[in-house]
Design an enzyme around this catalytic site. Sequence first.
Site, mmCIF file in Angstrom:
data_model
loop_
_atom_site.group_PDB
_atom_site.id
_atom_site.type_symbol
_atom_site.label_atom_id
_atom_site.label_comp_id
_atom_site.label_asym_id
_atom_site.label_seq_id
_atom_site.Cartn_x
_atom_site.Cartn_y
_atom_site.Cartn_z
ATOM 1 N N GLY A 106 -54.400 -57.652 -54.801
ATOM 2 C CA GLY A 106 -54.842 -57.687 -56.190
ATOM 3 C C GLY A 106 -54.269 -58.808 -57.029
ATOM 4 O O GLY A 106 -54.133 -58.655 -58.244
ATOM 5 N N MET B 13 -63.349 -56.316 -50.056
ATOM 6 C CA MET B 13 -63.704 -56.728 -48.700
ATOM 7 C C MET B 13 -64.844 -55.924 -48.076
ATOM 8 O O MET B 13 -64.941 -55.841 -46.861
ATOM 9 C CB MET B 13 -62.460 -56.651 -47.805
ATOM 10 C CG MET B 13 -61.338 -57.545 -48.260
ATOM 11 S SD MET B 13 -61.848 -59.272 -48.385
ATOM 12 C CE MET B 13 -60.270 -60.050 -48.708
ATOM 13 N N HIS C 12 -64.595 -66.342 -54.111
ATOM 14 C CA HIS C 12 -64.528 -66.647 -52.676
ATOM 15 C C HIS C 12 -63.568 -67.824 -52.462
ATOM 16 O O HIS C 12 -63.629 -68.818 -53.196
ATOM 17 C CB HIS C 12 -65.925 -67.000 -52.151
ATOM 18 C CG HIS C 12 -65.928 -67.264 -50.681
ATOM 19 N ND1 HIS C 12 -65.840 -66.245 -49.749
ATOM 20 C CD2 HIS C 12 -65.934 -68.427 -49.988
ATOM 21 C CE1 HIS C 12 -65.812 -66.779 -48.538
ATOM 22 N NE2 HIS C 12 -65.875 -68.098 -48.648
HETATM 23 C C1 GAR Z 1 -58.549 -63.811 -52.229
HETATM 24 O O1 GAR Z 1 -58.183 -65.034 -51.666
HETATM 25 C C2 GAR Z 1 -60.053 -63.727 -52.385
HETATM 26 O O2 GAR Z 1 -60.657 -64.944 -52.738
HETATM 27 C C3 GAR Z 1 -60.458 -63.334 -51.001
HETATM 28 O O3 GAR Z 1 -59.481 -62.401 -50.582
HETATM 29 C C4 GAR Z 1 -58.254 -62.652 -51.273
HETATM 30 C C5 GAR Z 1 -57.848 -61.392 -51.992
HETATM 31 O O4 GAR Z 1 -56.615 -61.529 -52.620
HETATM 32 N N1 GAR Z 1 -61.781 -62.794 -50.984
HETATM 33 C C6 GAR Z 1 -62.641 -62.972 -49.989
HETATM 34 O O5 GAR Z 1 -62.357 -63.559 -48.975
HETATM 35 C C7 GAR Z 1 -64.013 -62.354 -50.196
HETATM 36 N N2 GAR Z 1 -64.969 -62.951 -49.311
HETATM 37 P P1 GAR Z 1 -56.139 -60.594 -53.812
HETATM 38 O O6 GAR Z 1 -56.353 -59.140 -53.369
HETATM 39 O O7 GAR Z 1 -54.679 -60.911 -53.926
HETATM 40 O O8 GAR Z 1 -56.924 -60.942 -55.043
#
Ligand code: GAR
Length: 207
Positions: A12, A91, A110
Amino acid sequence: MKNIVVLVSGGGTNLQALIDAQESGLIQGGKITCVISSKPGVYALERAKKHQIPARVIPRKEYADSVAYSKAILCALQEEKADLVVYAGFMTILDELVVKAYPYQMMNVHPALIPSFCGKGYYGLRVHEEALKKGVKLTGATVHFVTEVCDGGPIILQKAVEVQSDDTPEILQKRVMEQAEWKILPKAVSLFCEDRLEVKNDIVYIK
Ligand code: GAR
Protein backbone atom coordinates in the site's frame (compact mmCIF):
# COMPACT_ATOMS: atom_id res chain seq x y z
CA MET A 1 -17.01 16.07 -2.72
CA LYS A 2 -16.23 12.87 -4.67
CA ASN A 3 -15.95 9.56 -2.81
CA ILE A 4 -12.65 7.87 -3.64
CA VAL A 5 -12.48 4.11 -3.05
CA VAL A 6 -8.96 2.64 -3.18
CA LEU A 7 -8.45 -1.04 -4.05
CA VAL A 8 -5.30 -2.68 -2.66
CA SER A 9 -3.66 -6.11 -2.35
CA GLY A 10 -0.32 -5.49 -0.63
CA GLY A 11 1.99 -3.02 1.03
CA GLY A 12 0.00 0.00 0.00
CA THR A 13 2.74 2.54 -0.66
CA ASN A 14 0.61 4.05 -3.41
CA LEU A 15 -2.30 4.25 -0.98
CA GLN A 16 0.10 6.05 1.39
CA ALA A 17 1.01 8.53 -1.35
CA LEU A 18 -2.70 9.25 -1.80
CA ILE A 19 -3.25 9.65 1.95
CA ASP A 20 -0.24 12.01 2.19
CA ALA A 21 -1.50 14.06 -0.75
CA GLN A 22 -4.95 14.26 0.80
CA GLU A 23 -3.57 15.33 4.17
CA SER A 24 -1.45 18.05 2.61
CA GLY A 25 -4.47 19.43 0.75
CA LEU A 26 -3.32 18.35 -2.71
CA ILE A 27 -6.55 16.53 -3.53
CA GLN A 28 -9.30 19.09 -3.77
CA GLY A 29 -12.84 17.94 -4.48
CA GLY A 30 -12.40 14.35 -3.32
CA LYS A 31 -11.86 12.26 -0.21
CA ILE A 32 -10.69 8.67 0.35
CA THR A 33 -13.80 7.20 1.94
CA CYS A 34 -12.94 3.49 1.83
CA VAL A 35 -10.09 1.07 1.20
CA ILE A 36 -10.92 -2.40 -0.10
CA SER A 37 -8.33 -5.18 0.06
CA SER A 38 -8.39 -8.43 -1.89
CA LYS A 39 -6.22 -10.02 0.82
CA PRO A 40 -6.51 -10.07 4.61
CA GLY A 41 -3.59 -8.98 6.78
CA VAL A 42 -1.80 -6.78 4.23
CA TYR A 43 0.04 -3.65 5.38
CA ALA A 44 -2.18 -1.38 3.27
CA LEU A 45 -4.96 -2.11 5.80
CA GLU A 46 -2.74 -0.85 8.64
CA ARG A 47 -2.13 2.35 6.72
CA ALA A 48 -5.89 2.90 6.34
CA LYS A 49 -6.45 2.21 10.04
CA LYS A 50 -3.72 4.66 11.12
CA HIS A 51 -5.49 7.39 9.18
CA GLN A 52 -9.03 6.45 10.30
CA ILE A 53 -10.08 5.43 6.80
CA PRO A 54 -12.78 2.72 6.79
CA ALA A 55 -11.51 -0.51 5.25
CA ARG A 56 -13.11 -3.71 3.99
CA VAL A 57 -11.54 -7.03 3.12
CA ILE A 58 -13.08 -8.96 0.25
CA PRO A 59 -10.75 -11.97 -0.12
CA ARG A 60 -10.31 -13.14 -3.70
CA LYS A 61 -9.73 -16.67 -2.41
CA GLU A 62 -13.25 -16.93 -1.06
CA TYR A 63 -14.84 -16.62 -4.50
CA ALA A 64 -15.04 -19.39 -7.07
CA ASP A 65 -14.32 -17.24 -10.12
CA SER A 66 -13.68 -13.75 -11.38
CA VAL A 67 -17.36 -13.03 -12.10
CA ALA A 68 -18.48 -13.96 -8.56
CA TYR A 69 -15.65 -11.87 -7.11
CA SER A 70 -16.39 -8.93 -9.39
CA LYS A 71 -20.06 -8.96 -8.32
CA ALA A 72 -18.99 -8.74 -4.67
CA ILE A 73 -16.64 -5.83 -5.44
CA LEU A 74 -19.34 -4.05 -7.47
CA CYS A 75 -21.79 -4.43 -4.61
CA ALA A 76 -19.26 -2.93 -2.17
CA LEU A 77 -18.48 -0.03 -4.52
CA GLN A 78 -22.18 0.74 -4.80
CA GLU A 79 -22.65 0.57 -1.03
CA GLU A 80 -19.72 2.96 -0.63
CA LYS A 81 -21.21 5.30 -3.25
CA ALA A 82 -17.89 5.41 -5.10
CA ASP A 83 -17.35 8.25 -7.57
CA LEU A 84 -13.77 7.22 -8.34
CA VAL A 85 -12.19 3.78 -7.93
CA VAL A 86 -8.38 3.65 -7.74
CA TYR A 87 -6.41 0.43 -8.23
CA ALA A 88 -3.32 1.02 -6.07
CA GLY A 89 -1.36 -2.21 -6.32
CA PHE A 90 -4.61 -4.16 -6.75
CA MET A 91 -3.52 -7.50 -8.18
CA THR A 92 -6.84 -8.92 -9.35
CA ILE A 93 -8.33 -8.48 -12.79
CA LEU A 94 -12.03 -7.70 -12.42
CA ASP A 95 -14.69 -8.75 -14.87
CA GLU A 96 -15.97 -6.15 -17.31
CA LEU A 97 -19.24 -5.96 -15.36
CA VAL A 98 -17.41 -3.68 -12.87
CA VAL A 99 -15.69 -1.57 -15.53
CA LYS A 100 -19.00 -1.05 -17.35
CA ALA A 101 -20.60 0.25 -14.16
CA TYR A 102 -17.84 2.88 -13.76
CA PRO A 103 -16.88 4.11 -17.25
CA TYR A 104 -13.77 6.31 -16.99
CA GLN A 105 -14.25 6.36 -13.24
CA MET A 106 -11.65 3.70 -12.45
CA MET A 107 -7.91 4.29 -12.67
CA ASN A 108 -4.86 2.07 -12.26
CA VAL A 109 -1.20 2.76 -11.62
CA HIS A 110 1.13 0.49 -13.60
CA PRO A 111 4.91 0.33 -13.00
CA ALA A 112 6.05 0.77 -16.62
CA LEU A 113 5.59 3.08 -19.57
CA ILE A 114 2.53 1.53 -21.24
CA PRO A 115 2.40 0.03 -23.91
CA SER A 116 5.70 -1.52 -22.74
CA PHE A 117 5.73 -4.33 -20.17
CA CYS A 118 2.01 -4.46 -19.55
CA GLY A 119 -1.00 -6.73 -19.93
CA LYS A 120 -1.87 -10.03 -18.31
CA GLY A 121 0.97 -11.43 -16.19
CA TYR A 122 2.83 -8.13 -15.92
CA TYR A 123 2.48 -7.00 -12.36
CA GLY A 124 4.68 -6.01 -9.41
CA LEU A 125 8.33 -7.05 -9.51
CA ARG A 126 7.81 -9.10 -12.68
CA VAL A 127 7.45 -5.86 -14.70
CA HIS A 128 10.89 -4.64 -13.57
CA GLU A 129 12.49 -8.06 -14.16
CA GLU A 130 11.28 -7.94 -17.76
CA ALA A 131 12.44 -4.33 -18.24
CA LEU A 132 15.94 -5.28 -17.03
CA LYS A 133 15.97 -8.42 -19.22
CA LYS A 134 15.19 -6.28 -22.25
CA GLY A 135 17.87 -3.77 -21.31
CA VAL A 136 15.69 -0.70 -21.62
CA LYS A 137 17.43 2.49 -20.52
CA LEU A 138 14.22 4.27 -19.58
CA THR A 139 11.19 2.90 -17.81
CA GLY A 140 8.64 4.61 -15.59
CA ALA A 141 5.03 4.51 -14.53
CA THR A 142 1.62 5.08 -16.08
CA VAL A 143 -1.75 6.00 -14.64
CA HIS A 144 -4.58 5.04 -16.96
CA PHE A 145 -8.32 4.56 -16.93
CA VAL A 146 -9.37 0.95 -16.50
CA THR A 147 -11.26 -0.61 -19.39
CA GLU A 148 -12.04 -4.22 -20.26
CA VAL A 149 -8.59 -4.47 -21.91
CA CYS A 150 -5.96 -5.26 -19.25
CA ASP A 151 -3.67 -2.18 -18.96
CA GLY A 152 -5.18 -0.94 -22.24
CA GLY A 153 -7.34 1.99 -21.13
CA PRO A 154 -6.73 5.66 -21.97
CA ILE A 155 -3.49 7.00 -20.51
CA ILE A 156 -3.86 9.83 -18.01
CA LEU A 157 -0.27 10.54 -16.90
CA GLN A 158 3.17 8.99 -17.40
CA LYS A 159 6.58 9.68 -15.95
CA ALA A 160 9.91 8.29 -17.15
CA VAL A 161 12.66 6.98 -14.86
CA GLU A 162 16.24 6.11 -15.86
CA VAL A 163 17.49 2.55 -15.52
CA GLN A 164 21.02 2.20 -14.03
CA SER A 165 23.43 -0.51 -15.21
CA ASP A 166 23.66 -2.13 -11.76
CA ASP A 167 19.91 -2.13 -11.03
CA THR A 168 18.22 -5.17 -9.55
CA PRO A 169 14.44 -5.54 -10.00
CA GLU A 170 13.98 -4.46 -6.37
CA ILE A 171 16.15 -1.33 -6.72
CA LEU A 172 14.43 -0.37 -9.97
CA GLN A 173 10.99 -0.95 -8.45
CA LYS A 174 11.83 1.39 -5.57
CA ARG A 175 13.12 4.13 -7.90
CA VAL A 176 10.03 3.86 -10.15
CA MET A 177 7.77 4.12 -7.11
CA GLU A 178 9.61 7.08 -5.57
CA GLN A 179 10.22 9.06 -8.74
CA ALA A 180 7.08 8.24 -10.69
CA GLU A 181 4.19 6.29 -9.13
CA TRP A 182 3.88 8.23 -5.88
CA LYS A 183 3.87 11.48 -7.86
CA ILE A 184 1.60 10.77 -10.80
CA LEU A 185 -1.08 8.75 -8.99
CA PRO A 186 -2.07 11.55 -6.55
CA LYS A 187 -1.83 14.05 -9.42
CA ALA A 188 -4.19 11.99 -11.61
CA VAL A 189 -6.65 11.55 -8.73
CA SER A 190 -6.54 15.27 -8.06
CA LEU A 191 -7.19 16.10 -11.75
CA PHE A 192 -10.16 13.71 -11.77
CA CYS A 193 -11.63 15.20 -8.60
CA GLU A 194 -11.36 18.69 -10.09
CA ASP A 195 -13.23 17.46 -13.22
CA ARG A 196 -10.19 18.25 -15.35
CA LEU A 197 -9.98 14.94 -17.25
CA GLU A 198 -11.83 14.55 -20.52
CA VAL A 199 -11.76 11.45 -22.73
CA LYS A 200 -12.39 11.79 -26.46
CA ASN A 201 -11.79 8.88 -28.86
CA ASP A 202 -9.81 7.03 -26.17
CA ILE A 203 -7.43 9.93 -25.61
CA VAL A 204 -7.32 11.77 -22.28
CA TYR A 205 -7.19 15.56 -22.41
CA ILE A 206 -6.31 17.61 -19.35
CA LYS A 207 -8.49 20.71 -19.14
C1 GAR B 1 3.22 -0.92 -7.46
O1 GAR B 1 4.49 -0.86 -8.05
C2 GAR B 1 2.14 -0.89 -8.53
O2 GAR B 1 2.44 -0.05 -9.61
C3 GAR B 1 2.14 -2.32 -8.97
O3 GAR B 1 2.29 -3.07 -7.78
C4 GAR B 1 2.99 -2.29 -6.81
C5 GAR B 1 2.13 -2.20 -5.57
O4 GAR B 1 2.78 -1.52 -4.54
N1 GAR B 1 0.94 -2.64 -9.67
C6 GAR B 1 0.88 -3.48 -10.69
O5 GAR B 1 1.83 -4.11 -11.08
C7 GAR B 1 -0.49 -3.64 -11.33
N2 GAR B 1 -0.37 -4.20 -12.64
P1 GAR B 1 2.01 -0.86 -3.32
O6 GAR B 1 1.06 -1.92 -2.74
O7 GAR B 1 3.12 -0.55 -2.35
O8 GAR B 1 1.28 0.36 -3.80
